[in-house]
Design a protein around this motif. Structure first.
Motif, short mmCIF file in Angstrom:
data_model
loop_
_atom_site.label_atom_id
_atom_site.label_comp_id
_atom_site.label_asym_id
_atom_site.label_seq_id
_atom_site.Cartn_x
_atom_site.Cartn_y
_atom_site.Cartn_z
N THR A 157 2.88 57.36 -4.00
CA THR A 157 2.69 56.30 -5.00
C THR A 157 3.97 55.55 -5.28
O THR A 157 4.13 54.93 -6.33
N VAL A 158 4.91 55.58 -4.35
CA VAL A 158 6.23 54.99 -4.58
C VAL A 158 6.30 53.55 -4.08
O VAL A 158 6.65 52.63 -4.81
N ALA A 159 5.97 53.31 -2.83
CA ALA A 159 6.05 51.97 -2.25
C ALA A 159 4.94 51.09 -2.79
O ALA A 159 3.79 51.52 -2.95
N THR A 160 5.26 49.84 -3.09
CA THR A 160 4.25 48.90 -3.57
C THR A 160 3.14 48.75 -2.55
O THR A 160 1.96 48.69 -2.90
N THR A 161 3.49 48.64 -1.28
CA THR A 161 2.51 48.58 -0.21
C THR A 161 2.06 49.99 0.11
O THR A 161 2.85 50.81 0.56
N ILE A 162 0.81 50.29 -0.11
CA ILE A 162 0.33 51.67 0.02
C ILE A 162 0.52 52.22 1.42
O ILE A 162 0.75 53.41 1.61
N PHE A 163 0.49 51.33 2.43
CA PHE A 163 0.60 51.76 3.83
C PHE A 163 2.02 52.17 4.21
O PHE A 163 2.25 52.64 5.32
N ARG A 164 2.97 52.02 3.28
CA ARG A 164 4.37 52.32 3.58
C ARG A 164 4.86 53.61 2.94
O ARG A 164 6.05 53.91 2.96
N ASN A 165 3.95 54.39 2.39
CA ASN A 165 4.36 55.63 1.74
C ASN A 165 4.62 56.77 2.72
O ASN A 165 5.06 57.85 2.32
N VAL A 166 4.33 56.56 3.99
CA VAL A 166 4.69 57.50 5.05
C VAL A 166 5.38 56.70 6.14
O VAL A 166 4.87 55.66 6.56
N TRP A 167 6.55 57.16 6.57
CA TRP A 167 7.27 56.41 7.59
C TRP A 167 8.09 57.36 8.44
O TRP A 167 7.97 58.56 8.34
N GLN A 168 8.88 56.78 9.32
CA GLN A 168 9.60 57.56 10.34
C GLN A 168 10.51 58.60 9.71
O GLN A 168 11.25 58.34 8.77
N GLY A 169 10.46 59.82 10.27
CA GLY A 169 11.28 60.90 9.76
C GLY A 169 12.63 60.98 10.44
O GLY A 169 13.05 60.08 11.16
N SER A 170 13.30 62.10 10.21
CA SER A 170 14.65 62.27 10.74
C SER A 170 14.67 62.45 12.25
O SER A 170 15.70 62.26 12.89
N ASN A 171 13.53 62.85 12.82
CA ASN A 171 13.41 62.97 14.27
C ASN A 171 11.95 62.81 14.66
O ASN A 171 11.09 62.59 13.80
N ASP A 172 11.65 62.93 15.95
CA ASP A 172 10.30 62.66 16.45
C ASP A 172 9.25 63.64 15.94
O ASP A 172 8.06 63.37 16.01
N LYS A 173 9.69 64.80 15.44
CA LYS A 173 8.74 65.81 14.98
C LYS A 173 8.59 65.84 13.47
O LYS A 173 7.98 66.76 12.91
N HIS A 174 9.15 64.84 12.79
CA HIS A 174 9.06 64.76 11.34
C HIS A 174 8.60 63.36 10.91
O HIS A 174 8.83 62.38 11.61
N VAL A 175 7.93 63.29 9.76
CA VAL A 175 7.68 62.02 9.08
C VAL A 175 8.24 62.14 7.67
O VAL A 175 8.39 63.23 7.13
N THR A 176 8.55 61.01 7.09
CA THR A 176 9.07 60.96 5.73
C THR A 176 7.96 60.52 4.79
O THR A 176 7.27 59.54 5.05
N ILE A 177 7.80 61.23 3.69
CA ILE A 177 6.80 60.91 2.68
C ILE A 177 7.50 60.58 1.37
O ILE A 177 8.49 61.23 1.00
N GLU A 178 6.99 59.58 0.68
CA GLU A 178 7.59 59.14 -0.57
C GLU A 178 6.96 59.85 -1.76
O GLU A 178 5.73 59.90 -1.91
N PHE A 179 7.82 60.41 -2.62
CA PHE A 179 7.41 61.09 -3.84
C PHE A 179 8.15 60.46 -5.03
O PHE A 179 9.27 59.96 -4.88
N PRO A 180 7.57 60.52 -6.21
CA PRO A 180 8.30 60.08 -7.40
C PRO A 180 9.51 60.98 -7.65
O PRO A 180 9.60 62.09 -7.11
#
Length: 280
Positions: free
Chosen positions: A242-265
């Motif tokens: 619920t962090v990014a204004t655009t809902i589709f951007r709350n999950v994005w590229q992680g630190s490497n190919d086997k990780h994704v980054t998720i946005e938290f408050p």
């Protein structure tokens, strides 16, 4: 005041703010402005003790030509009410046979029609989507022209070389912009195809709402692009996604190919917390 593409979903309690320095703030340099914008939003738009959310999203299923698709479109009618950004539309869709999300941006015309560009999604929360330049193989980078009428969507997909008829039907909606009547219809969950995907997985954020938790991404589903099967599903606490204004951007590229980054408050000065999640 125009809102930036990245803002924080916070309560109306204005957070304390210390200007981030190179040494004290490892997150995106764009986020300090986001907190101020969020605080202004709460004061300007809502008189209740707690802010409503950002999201007005509708999901559709149907066909582009003979190809089954899932389409998710977000509008900013409430968030940007009375401003130029009110006509902005962003979206994400995928062909059921391919399961690779395609990012969409558009501006709603005065007659209500949408012309959607298929864009290159940003690599980080500090960047913006990029509309590709026309090329001989694809003369028109904005191929979708849609008309919406009572939950039904009709239009054309035309990339300058071929044209396909579009027929879609609304199947779900999420609207948390009213703090007194936040809801997901039909009751249950709302699947959001994130802009980012890995080589192996389509990432579906599952937004749910309960009596003690406003609309949040309570699950992340990892859909195998090759097989179409769900290989994994992760559960998260209230407030995730619920962090990014655009809902589709709350999950994005992680630190490497086997990780994704998720946005938290939370995080530094309530500007959001990035969490790396192992995908395999």
């Amino acid at each position: 005041m125009n809102k930036p593409d990245i803002t924080m979903n916070v309560t109306c309690t204005i957070p304390s703010f210390t200007f981030p320095t190179k040494d004290t703030h490892k997150l995106s340099r764009y986020r300090w402005f986001s907190v101020l914008s969020a605080a202004f939003l709460c004061v300007a738009l809502f008189s209740t003790p707690a802010c409503a959310g950002w999201y007005q999203v509708r999901n559709y299923t149907g066909f582009v030509g003979s190809y089954p698709v899932h389409v998710s479109l977000q509008n900013y009618d409430e968030l940007n009410r009375g401003e130029a950004g009110q006509s902005k539309i962003e979206g994400s869709y995928y062909y059921d046979a391919h399961r690779r999300p395609i990012a969409l941006v558009s501006t709603r015309h005065a007659d209500g029609k949408l012309v959607l560009c298929e864009v290159t999604p940003p690599d980080t929360l500090g960047d913006s989507p990029v509309v590709p330049k026309p090329i001989p193989a694809r003369p028109n980078p904005c191929p979708m022209e849609l008309s919406v009428d009572s939950g039904k969507v009709t239009g054309l997909w035309n990339d300058g070389r071929k044209s396909l008829v579009i027929h879609l039907q609304e199947v779900a909606q999420l609207d948390d912009t009213d703090d007194k009547s936040q809801e997901i219809k039909p009751a249950g969950e709302m699947e959001i195809p994130m802009w980012y995907h890995t080589k192996r997985y389509l990432l579906i954020g599952v937004y749910q709402q309960t009596q003690d938790c406003k609309s949040s991404m309570r699950k992340l589903r990892f859909i195998n692009i090759r097989t179409g099967k769900m290989d994994n599903e992760m559960a998260f606490e209230c407030g995730a996604g619920t962090v990014a204004t655009t809902i589709f951007r709350n999950v994005w590229q992680g630190s490497n190919d086997k990780h994704v980054t998720i946005e938290f408050p939370g995080g530094f000065n309530n500007m959001g917390e990035d969490r790396d999640v192992f995908t395999e």
